[in-house]
Design a protein around this motif. Structure first.
Motif, PDB file in Angstrom:
ATOM      1  N   LEU A  23      11.237   1.878  -1.568  1.00 52.76           N
ATOM      2  CA  LEU A  23      11.852   1.250  -0.344  1.00 52.76           C
ATOM      3  C   LEU A  23      11.346   1.742   0.869  1.00 52.76           C
ATOM      4  CD1 LEU A  23      14.228  -0.191   1.153  1.00 52.76           C
ATOM      5  CD2 LEU A  23      15.718   2.047   0.616  1.00 52.76           C
ATOM      6  N   GLU A  24      11.101   3.157   0.892  1.00 57.27           N
ATOM      7  CA  GLU A  24      10.257   3.848   1.976  1.00 57.27           C
ATOM      8  C   GLU A  24       8.891   3.233   2.488  1.00 57.27           C
ATOM      9  OE1 GLU A  24      10.387   7.901   1.457  1.00 57.27           O
ATOM     10  OE2 GLU A  24      12.595   7.935   1.370  1.00 57.27           O
ATOM     11  N   PHE A  25       8.275   2.905   1.273  1.00 52.20           N
ATOM     12  CA  PHE A  25       6.975   2.394   1.618  1.00 52.20           C
ATOM     13  C   PHE A  25       6.908   1.058   2.023  1.00 52.20           C
ATOM     14  CE2 PHE A  25       3.657  -0.521  -0.368  1.00 52.20           C
ATOM     15  CZ  PHE A  25       2.557   0.312  -0.018  1.00 52.20           C
ATOM     16  N   LEU A  26       7.754  -0.022   1.652  1.00 54.73           N
ATOM     17  CA  LEU A  26       7.755  -1.119   2.198  1.00 54.73           C
ATOM     18  C   LEU A  26       8.203  -1.161   3.702  1.00 54.73           C
ATOM     19  CD1 LEU A  26       9.185  -3.179  -0.952  1.00 54.73           C
ATOM     20  CD2 LEU A  26       6.910  -3.429   0.317  1.00 54.73           C
ATOM     21  N   GLN A  27       9.508  -0.442   3.837  1.00 55.37           N
ATOM     22  CA  GLN A  27       9.951  -0.289   5.465  1.00 55.37           C
ATOM     23  C   GLN A  27       8.670   0.232   6.304  1.00 55.37           C
ATOM     24  OE1 GLN A  27      13.177   2.538   4.541  1.00 55.37           O
ATOM     25  NE2 GLN A  27      14.600   1.065   4.788  1.00 55.37           N
ATOM     26  N   SER A  28       7.989   1.291   5.860  1.00 56.11           N
ATOM     27  CA  SER A  28       6.556   1.444   6.601  1.00 56.11           C
ATOM     28  C   SER A  28       5.731   0.354   6.544  1.00 56.11           C
ATOM     29  CB  SER A  28       6.259   2.912   5.997  1.00 56.11           C
ATOM     30  OG  SER A  28       7.282   3.723   6.179  1.00 56.11           O
ATOM     31  N   VAL A  29       5.511  -0.066   5.581  1.00 58.13           N
ATOM     32  CA  VAL A  29       4.357  -1.315   5.615  1.00 58.13           C
ATOM     33  C   VAL A  29       4.829  -2.371   6.626  1.00 58.13           C
ATOM     34  CG1 VAL A  29       3.508  -3.308   4.470  1.00 58.13           C
ATOM     35  CG2 VAL A  29       3.389  -0.948   3.323  1.00 58.13           C
ATOM     36  N   TRP A  30       6.420  -2.731   6.643  1.00 58.90           N
ATOM     37  CA  TRP A  30       6.831  -3.780   7.247  1.00 58.90           C
ATOM     38  C   TRP A  30       6.642  -3.318   8.940  1.00 58.90           C
ATOM     39  CZ3 TRP A  30      10.383  -4.589  11.242  1.00 58.90           C
ATOM     40  CH2 TRP A  30      10.587  -6.004  11.301  1.00 58.90           C
ATOM     41  N   TYR A  31       7.148  -1.951   9.437  1.00 57.09           N
ATOM     42  CA  TYR A  31       7.208  -1.439  10.638  1.00 57.09           C
ATOM     43  C   TYR A  31       5.652  -1.457  11.154  1.00 57.09           C
ATOM     44  CZ  TYR A  31       8.105   1.706  14.467  1.00 57.09           C
ATOM     45  OH  TYR A  31       8.285   2.160  15.622  1.00 57.09           O
ATOM     46  N   GLU A  32       4.744  -0.826  10.230  1.00 59.19           N
ATOM     47  CA  GLU A  32       3.413  -0.623  10.956  1.00 59.19           C
ATOM     48  C   GLU A  32       2.713  -1.894  11.187  1.00 59.19           C
ATOM     49  OE1 GLU A  32       2.566   2.188  12.301  1.00 59.19           O
ATOM     50  OE2 GLU A  32       4.415   3.418  11.682  1.00 59.19           O
ATOM     51  N   SER A  33       2.784  -2.670  10.322  1.00 56.06           N
ATOM     52  CA  SER A  33       1.961  -4.101  10.292  1.00 56.06           C
ATOM     53  C   SER A  33       2.486  -4.848  11.317  1.00 56.06           C
ATOM     54  CB  SER A  33       2.190  -4.862   9.024  1.00 56.06           C
ATOM     55  OG  SER A  33       3.378  -5.144   8.723  1.00 56.06           O
ATOM     56  N   ASN A  34       3.842  -4.942  11.456  1.00 53.63           N
ATOM     57  CA  ASN A  34       4.298  -5.753  12.856  1.00 53.63           C
ATOM     58  C   ASN A  34       4.059  -4.952  13.937  1.00 53.63           C
ATOM     59  OD1 ASN A  34       6.556  -8.303  12.377  1.00 53.63           O
ATOM     60  ND2 ASN A  34       6.534  -6.793  10.306  1.00 53.63           N
ATOM     61  N   ARG A  35       4.038  -3.514  14.169  1.00 51.20           N
ATOM     62  CA  ARG A  35       3.759  -2.912  15.230  1.00 51.20           C
ATOM     63  C   ARG A  35       2.217  -3.317  15.512  1.00 51.20           C
ATOM     64  NH1 ARG A  35       1.653   2.324  15.802  1.00 51.20           N
ATOM     65  NH2 ARG A  35       2.285   3.386  17.192  1.00 51.20           N
ATOM     66  N   ALA A  36       1.399  -3.372  14.855  1.00 53.36           N
ATOM     67  CA  ALA A  36      -0.048  -3.583  14.916  1.00 53.36           C
ATOM     68  C   ALA A  36      -0.389  -5.221  14.948  1.00 53.36           C
ATOM     69  CB  ALA A  36      -1.000  -3.039  13.864  1.00 53.36           C
ATOM     70  N   GLY A  37       0.708  -5.801  14.857  1.00 51.23           N
ATOM     71  CA  GLY A  37       0.439  -7.492  15.208  1.00 51.23           C
ATOM     72  C   GLY A  37      -0.245  -7.900  13.699  1.00 51.23           C
ATOM     73  N   LEU A  38      -0.055  -7.393  12.680  1.00 58.08           N
ATOM     74  CA  LEU A  38      -0.523  -8.006  11.558  1.00 58.08           C
ATOM     75  C   LEU A  38       0.473  -8.591  10.470  1.00 58.08           C
ATOM     76  CD1 LEU A  38      -2.821  -4.564  10.690  1.00 58.08           C
ATOM     77  CD2 LEU A  38      -3.770  -6.759  11.628  1.00 58.08           C
ATOM     78  N   ASP A  39      -0.111  -9.567   9.556  1.00 57.31           N
ATOM     79  CA  ASP A  39       0.788 -10.009   8.618  1.00 57.31           C
ATOM     80  C   ASP A  39       1.101  -8.976   7.542  1.00 57.31           C
ATOM     81  OD1 ASP A  39       1.750 -12.877   7.408  1.00 57.31           O
ATOM     82  OD2 ASP A  39       0.967 -11.442   5.856  1.00 57.31           O
ATOM     83  N   THR A  40       2.626  -8.533   7.118  1.00 61.54           N
ATOM     84  CA  THR A  40       2.679  -7.780   6.042  1.00 61.54           C
ATOM     85  C   THR A  40       2.088  -8.044   4.916  1.00 61.54           C
ATOM     86  OG1 THR A  40       4.673  -9.139   5.650  1.00 61.54           O
ATOM     87  CG2 THR A  40       4.767  -7.154   7.296  1.00 61.54           C
ATOM     88  N   GLY A  41       1.929  -9.354   4.491  1.00 63.89           N
ATOM     89  CA  GLY A  41       1.136  -9.673   2.991  1.00 63.89           C
ATOM     90  C   GLY A  41      -0.221  -9.373   2.979  1.00 63.89           C
ATOM     91  N   LEU A  42      -0.971  -9.508   4.342  1.00 58.16           N
ATOM     92  CA  LEU A  42      -2.271  -8.942   4.430  1.00 58.16           C
ATOM     93  C   LEU A  42      -2.369  -7.548   4.021  1.00 58.16           C
ATOM     94  CD1 LEU A  42      -5.281  -9.244   5.292  1.00 58.16           C
ATOM     95  CD2 LEU A  42      -4.419  -9.048   7.720  1.00 58.16           C
ATOM     96  N   VAL A  43      -1.401  -6.977   4.760  1.00 54.92           N
ATOM     97  CA  VAL A  43      -1.582  -5.269   4.679  1.00 54.92           C
ATOM     98  C   VAL A  43      -1.349  -4.964   3.240  1.00 54.92           C
ATOM     99  CG1 VAL A  43      -0.618  -3.286   5.165  1.00 54.92           C
ATOM    100  CG2 VAL A  43      -0.873  -4.805   7.005  1.00 54.92           C
TER     101      VAL A  43
END
Length: 201
Positions: free
Chosen positions: A83-103
């Motif tokens: 859960l923490e991993f996915l929350q961080s991936v979602w937050y950081e990818s959106n923050r950088a303007g990246l697709d979460t699936g790409l990350v």
């Protein structure tokens, strides 16, 4: 004996194939403005708390979180860590303007979701960030690259920079991220992995 030998050969093959993908970003000259922007992005210590414009956005995030958690359960079996991993991936990818699936696809190729992965060239963590980045844009503390959110923040910020440098050309940006610009194997591997992590719009 034959089975044991076959297992050793298979394991060695898998190790070599993983090591071939591990991050190897090259230290490049950066404009002061780029260095400053990256440094400021890394210094931002806000926790990965999602912010939504409306309830529809919140509902979509919850759907994404549930779907990705199910897909990632085998790789990250601990519910809280996942859960923490996915929350961080979602937050950081959106923050950088990246697709979460790409990350998520890039992490799959780079480290197979291993927090403490270290490549043969010294790249660290989920997104296989090279330690020189901590000197270039951070506080020189290389151990922080094993911190989940810090590693994801570095990786997403660096990938965003490479995409901008390559004028939006994702193929070349991915090659640059891996230190193999112009060679097809790595970008193709990440793009194929991305397909598995796309979420319907």
């Amino acid at each position: 004996m034959v089975n044991t030998l076959a297992q050793v050969v298979l394991a060695a093959g898998l190790l070599c194939s993983w090591a071939a993908w591990a991050g190897n970003q090259k230290e490049e000259a950066m404009a002061d403005s780029v260095r400053l922007a990256l440094s400021n992005a890394i210094k931002d210590t806000r926790p990965p708390q999602p912010v939504f414009r409306d309830e529809a956005g919140r509902a979509r995030y919850q759907q994404w979180l549930t779907a990705m958690s199910d897909r990632l359960k085998r790789k990250l079996p601990d519910d809280q860590v996942r859960l923490e991993f996915l929350q961080s991936v979602w937050y950081e990818s959106n923050r950088a303007g990246l697709d979460t699936g790409l990350v998520l696809g890039l992490i799959q190729v780079e480290s197979a979701y291993r927090k403490y992965a270290v490549s043969m060239v010294g790249a660290r963590g989920y997104m296989q960030v090279m330690p020189f980045w901590t000197n270039a844009i951070g506080d020189s503390d290389r151990s922080k690259l094993f911190h989940m959110q810090t590693n994801l923040r570095y990786g997403c910020s660096i990938l965003r920079m490479y995409i901008d440098i390559e004028n939006g050309n994702l193929y070349l940006a991915l090659g640059r991220y891996n230190g193999s610009r112009g060679k097809p194997a790595y970008p193709n591997a990440v793009l194929a992995a991305w397909e598995k992590w796309k979420f319907p719009t």
